[in-house]
Design a protein around this motif. Sequence first.
Motif, PDB file in Angstrom:
ATOM      1  N   TYR A  65       5.215   0.072  -5.849  1.00 37.25           N
ATOM      2  CA  TYR A  65       4.694  -0.225  -4.633  1.00 37.25           C
ATOM      3  C   TYR A  65       5.342  -1.089  -3.585  1.00 37.25           C
ATOM      4  O   TYR A  65       5.974  -1.903  -4.200  1.00 37.25           O
ATOM      5  CB  TYR A  65       3.050  -0.787  -4.739  1.00 37.25           C
ATOM      6  N   ALA A  95       3.360   3.879  -1.650  1.00 35.02           N
ATOM      7  CA  ALA A  95       3.825   4.183  -3.211  1.00 35.02           C
ATOM      8  C   ALA A  95       4.963   5.152  -3.289  1.00 35.02           C
ATOM      9  O   ALA A  95       5.089   5.956  -2.243  1.00 35.02           O
ATOM     10  CB  ALA A  95       2.516   4.704  -3.936  1.00 35.02           C
ATOM     11  N   GLN A 120       0.821  -1.165   0.009  1.00 38.13           N
ATOM     12  CA  GLN A 120       0.099  -0.233   0.059  1.00 38.13           C
ATOM     13  C   GLN A 120       0.769   1.596  -0.069  1.00 38.13           C
ATOM     14  O   GLN A 120       0.263   2.504  -0.003  1.00 38.13           O
ATOM     15  CB  GLN A 120      -0.726  -0.276   1.406  1.00 38.13           C
TER      16      GLN A 120
END
Length: 256
Positions: A85, A66, A64
């Motif tokens: 990611y 980035a 989750q």
Amino acid sequence: MSDVLDFRLDDLAPSDADSEYAEQEFWAGDVTVLAEHHTTPHGSHSYVVAHDGSVTWGAPGEPQVAAIKVTRDLSLHTFTFELSYHATVSFAQNWLIERGCPPGRIAQYGGALMQPADDLTLQVDLQIRESGTRYKLLDSQTSDFDPCEAWTLARDSSASQTPIRVFLEEGNFSTHTYTMREGAFADVDTARSWLEDRDGPIPEPPEYSAHVGTVVRSEVALARSADVAAVPKCDLEAHCTPPAGPIQRPAQGRPL
């Protein structure tokens, strides 16, 4: 929970199809900026670590965090958008540092996010962040609920005896802190077996020692002092940049 993030691309066109796709994929998410650095003059480069809350609605376990690098060619009126990611902030920071971001500009502590629980967490975070290409990432998993954790499975090119490493990040809402631990395994199957069964504490790497720990903790203290120093404003609009580490989110998403 979302930060306004303006890469100032309105008058620029993507330089290639990959940049166009990456930009569209990222902006489809629910973005919370965790750290950022914009170069001067004229903001030719941007480096950002962000949490993409939309990932929590997709396939379970997906990373989750980035990491984004934007390069602008103002003479051609184009931009390049690179997106990757990761399960934890420290690996996202490493990705950006390897692409030209100054380490001290993307690593920060303080603010509203969960804080490192101990010196060992600081040590492992620093090790990952500034490891260069030492680790080859093999797999990762992010847990949204109980347990609240994220792990990364990697191969350590500098290790001969136990080259498979597990980096395990666990958040604690009651203390508003998180821990990061490194485990060493002989092979991938053994590492996966431990992750599935948790039949004992995570096995420490053989290179851990009191001497090394003392030296690295001193380096961590210096790095931490540097990280909390004020970052000069740049040409791009300044944003709030909370530190690395978990942050409490609503029930549908894991804490980052």
